[in-house]
Every structure is written in structure tokens, then in C-alpha cells.
Design a protein around this motif. Sequence first.
Motif, mmCIF file in Angstrom:
data_model
loop_
_atom_site.group_PDB
_atom_site.id
_atom_site.type_symbol
_atom_site.label_atom_id
_atom_site.label_comp_id
_atom_site.label_asym_id
_atom_site.label_seq_id
_atom_site.Cartn_x
_atom_site.Cartn_y
_atom_site.Cartn_z
ATOM 1 N N UNK A 147 69.707 0.008 101.737
ATOM 2 C CA UNK A 147 70.645 1.100 102.020
ATOM 3 C C UNK A 147 70.295 2.370 101.262
ATOM 4 N N UNK A 148 69.763 2.240 100.054
ATOM 5 C CA UNK A 148 69.435 3.402 99.222
ATOM 6 C C UNK A 148 68.027 3.253 98.657
ATOM 7 N N UNK A 149 67.004 3.455 99.488
ATOM 8 C CA UNK A 149 65.624 3.297 98.986
ATOM 9 C C UNK A 149 65.250 4.310 97.903
ATOM 10 N N UNK A 150 66.046 5.380 97.762
ATOM 11 C CA UNK A 150 65.742 6.385 96.737
ATOM 12 C C UNK A 150 65.850 5.828 95.324
ATOM 13 N N UNK A 151 66.491 4.662 95.171
ATOM 14 C CA UNK A 151 66.567 4.078 93.827
ATOM 15 C C UNK A 151 65.190 3.657 93.332
ATOM 16 N N UNK A 152 64.208 3.524 94.239
ATOM 17 C CA UNK A 152 62.852 3.142 93.842
ATOM 18 C C UNK A 152 61.971 4.349 93.538
ATOM 19 N N UNK A 153 62.517 5.539 93.645
ATOM 20 C CA UNK A 153 61.732 6.730 93.307
ATOM 21 C C UNK A 153 61.395 6.723 91.812
ATOM 22 N N UNK A 154 60.227 7.236 91.477
ATOM 23 C CA UNK A 154 59.830 7.258 90.060
ATOM 24 C C UNK A 154 60.850 7.988 89.188
ATOM 25 N N UNK A 155 61.135 7.435 88.038
ATOM 26 C CA UNK A 155 62.000 8.015 86.997
ATOM 27 C C UNK A 155 63.492 7.969 87.324
ATOM 28 N N UNK A 156 63.887 7.523 88.542
ATOM 29 C CA UNK A 156 65.323 7.478 88.827
ATOM 30 C C UNK A 156 66.015 6.418 87.978
ATOM 31 N N UNK A 157 65.469 5.234 87.990
ATOM 32 C CA UNK A 157 66.126 4.131 87.275
ATOM 33 C C UNK A 157 65.931 4.208 85.766
ATOM 34 N N UNK A 158 64.907 4.921 85.324
ATOM 35 C CA UNK A 158 64.666 5.005 83.878
ATOM 36 C C UNK A 158 65.834 5.675 83.158
ATOM 37 N N UNK A 159 66.424 6.700 83.794
ATOM 38 C CA UNK A 159 67.529 7.404 83.139
ATOM 39 C C UNK A 159 68.836 6.617 83.198
ATOM 40 N N UNK A 160 68.910 5.593 84.105
ATOM 41 C CA UNK A 160 70.122 4.792 84.229
ATOM 42 C C UNK A 160 70.034 3.472 83.481
ATOM 43 N N UNK A 189 57.655 -1.228 88.403
ATOM 44 C CA UNK A 189 58.469 -0.978 87.214
ATOM 45 C C UNK A 189 59.933 -0.750 87.584
ATOM 46 N N UNK A 190 60.163 -0.034 88.707
ATOM 47 C CA UNK A 190 61.544 0.191 89.169
ATOM 48 C C UNK A 190 62.210 -1.127 89.536
ATOM 49 N N UNK A 191 61.477 -1.994 90.202
ATOM 50 C CA UNK A 191 62.031 -3.298 90.565
ATOM 51 C C UNK A 191 62.326 -4.142 89.331
ATOM 52 N N UNK A 192 61.500 -4.005 88.299
ATOM 53 C CA UNK A 192 61.741 -4.741 87.053
ATOM 54 C C UNK A 192 63.033 -4.279 86.383
ATOM 55 N N UNK A 193 63.290 -2.957 86.453
ATOM 56 C CA UNK A 193 64.534 -2.433 85.881
ATOM 57 C C UNK A 193 65.734 -2.965 86.651
ATOM 58 N N UNK A 194 65.618 -3.001 87.993
ATOM 59 C CA UNK A 194 66.712 -3.541 88.797
ATOM 60 C C UNK A 194 66.977 -5.003 88.451
ATOM 61 N N UNK A 195 65.910 -5.752 88.221
ATOM 62 C CA UNK A 195 66.077 -7.146 87.840
ATOM 63 C C UNK A 195 66.736 -7.285 86.472
ATOM 64 N N UNK A 196 66.497 -6.318 85.599
ATOM 65 C CA UNK A 196 67.101 -6.381 84.264
ATOM 66 C C UNK A 196 68.617 -6.207 84.312
ATOM 67 N N UNK A 197 69.136 -5.603 85.422
ATOM 68 C CA UNK A 197 70.582 -5.464 85.593
ATOM 69 C C UNK A 197 71.225 -6.763 86.055
#
Length: 433
Positions: free
Chosen positions: A91-104, A70-78
Motif C-alpha cells: 500500500x505504501x511502497x515509499x517506506x522503502x525509499x532510502x533514508x525514510x525508515x532511518x529517521x523513524x 537495509x529498509x526491510x531490516x528496519x521494518x523487521x526490527x519493528x
Amino acid sequence: MASKLKPFINLLRYTPNRSLSSNPSSQSNYRKQISLANLLQRHGFPPSSLQHFLSKNTFLSNSDLSQTEASLSILLSFKLPQKQLVSLIHDCPNVLRPNFLKKWRAPLSGLSSSSAIKSILEHSSRFGINPDKFHQCTKVLKGLGFCDSTVSKVLESFPNVLALSEIEIHRKVEFLVNIDIPPSDIERFFHVFPEILGISIESKLNPLLDEFIRIGFSKEEIKKEIFREPRVLGLELGELSRCLELIKSLKCREVIKDEIIEKGLFRAGFEVKVRVDCLCRHGLIRREAFKVVWKEPRVVLYEVDEVEKKVEFLTNRMGFHVKCLADVPAYLGVNFRKQIVPRYDVVEYLRLRGGLGCDVGLKGLVKPSMKRFYNLYVKPYPECERIFGKRREDARVRKQRHPAGLWKLMKPPSHVTTEEDVVNMKSFVESLA
């Protein structure tokens, strides 16, 4: 059949260390790592670095695979390009942590610049910036009258603006107004040099202006150069003085030195700084970069893009280390298209066919004159004429001192004989008899 199996084989390049135990939990973990590896590979992650990446970020193996997907899908939506997407995850694997990308997801949906989105996500994952700070920052920048492209440029080049307060941003605007930058050009200034937002006024900008005055430049000249090139305010204290000392100590032909300082010493010093920074970005230390510019001042006359093209050709195509420039700085002073590329093509052609008795180094490639290089490497091998650019025809054209047909324009007009001239000539001949 082999072509059909190739994608399947690529997905299995990553093989985690499978335990010999028949424990169901270890088998489940093994399957999960294989699935996670396949998922990352489908999104462009290189198989060669997967094992190190997953072993370093164990939270990905412990989290639910569906959440990672789901996190990768959000990144693709950008709409991030694959190269930026892989770089961001690496460089920043923390972007794949649960709920991080949902708020952005919602805040960044209005940005059209993929580079700005990447910078914001990197900065927020490292320093814990919330979307609220992003909303406040964009509100302040748009309140100054900045368009969307300028806001994106600021966020891309200086994402730390998210941590600045409204007062700090307005102080930078006031500083520019105090040095007589027109209000209508403030936006252009921030678009060209957004890094000024991170420079202290008291400890850096004001002392820098004082230094310019101490060197001997007038306030009008300083204002003119800052207005023309806002990056002047990014100079370090004492850096311009060192560049000017280098220019004054140059031991080159006067015509080259005059061309360098043609638009003033201030601009010449800044152009030296830009070339030094360019060489440092490619691996030279500052002392070596200054030495190269001092030995080959013609590098200042070339555009930065041309210098970078030469360095990249040197390292990527020719296979030399960038440190070679310290020994052969003349490489940066010759024409790239007319000299460097043809000479390298000829030498490489002869090397592949065993036509060289010894290796031709960078010095042997650049130092010889055009005539000497031609006689050594081109003239004995007729097939190299085409590679070298048919120098014989060029030489023959250069030997012509005047354009073709010029003699017709210089030929004196012919004299037309009249009847009076005939009578005079007969009278003269008769008088002689």
C-alpha cells in the motif's frame, strides 16, 4: 530431489521481460530485478503481484539493492507480522525509499503495538509527517495522563492525530468535560473512540447533540448513552432519526419489537446503526442494509460478531454473494450453530454424492421449517442423521411432557391399616349380615 528444488523454483516465479539485446547494462538491470524480486519474496511478498508492483514502482529498481535490504531490516526490527509487513509495502511502497525508515527507527522503537507502527508509517509516507510531530503528539497525549496502551490505540485508529495541534486536542477534552463526562473517564473515552479527535465541534458534535434533544431525549438520557457508548458521537446528522423511524415501522411480532426497545429507544436506534454499518462493510449499500434490517429485525438481537460470522460463512464457505441477503434476509435471523451450519453440511454432503435433483439455493436452505427440512433431506438418507445432529433422539426427548421420575413424586402416600380399622371393618360386615 524435487523437494530440494522447490524453494529455488519458487524464487524464479517472477521473470521480468528480458531484452534480447546483449547490452551489458540491460543484463545488469535484469539481474538486479531478479535479485530484488527474490528479496521481496523472502520477506513474504506474493510472487503473483511482483511484476505489477515492480513495474509500478520503478524507483526500487533504480535504487541500490543494499539500501532496500537495509529498509526491510528496519521494518523487521519493528516486529511487524508478515501480513502487516507485506500490506504496508504493497500500500505504501515509499517506506522503502532510502533514508525514510532511518529517521523513524529511534522514535518508533518505544512503541509495542505493531498496528500503531504500521498506521504511523503509512500516514507519514503519504502526508510527509516528520518524527518531530510524532514526539509532540505523544507528549501531549501523555500529558493528559494517557497510558501507553491508550496512546497506541489513538495512533493506530486515528493516525491523523499527528497533524493536530495541542490546542485542537485540548478542545476535544474540554468538550467532553462540558457534556459532563467525568475527568477520570476521559482516557477510556479516547481509548474506545479515538476518532472523535477528527470530528469538528462546531459543524458536527454540537448540532448532533441538538438533534438528540429535538428528537425528544432528555439531557440525562443523552449523557447516559454517550457515557455508556462513546461511539454515539460518531453518528451522522439525521442517522439516528432514520434508525428510529425504521424501528417504529417494524412489522414483526410484538415480543421481538419489545426485546429490541427493552433498553430504550436511543440504544435501540444505535444498535440498528451498528448492524447497518456491519452489513455495509461487507458490500451492501445503505439502502439495502436498511431494507435487510427492516425485513429481518431479529438481526438487531444478535451480537455484531455473530452477524459478521454469518456473512463471512455465506460468502466464503457457501459461495453466495452478499447481495443475496437483500432477497433472503431471514438468513441473518436464524441460529448459526443450530440451523445454518447443520443444514449446509447436509446439503453439501448430498450435492457431492449426487443426491440432489436440483440446486438448493439460500432460500431453500433457510426457509423450510425444521420438520420439513428433516423430511426432505435427512430422513431418506440415514448417513445424514449424524451430520444433522441426530434429530430423532432430540425429537424423542422433546415429546416427553414431564421429566423422568416425576410420577414418583406425585404418587399419593399409601394408607397403613391399624387394628382399630380391622375391628371397624368386621363390625360393619356383621351388621350387613
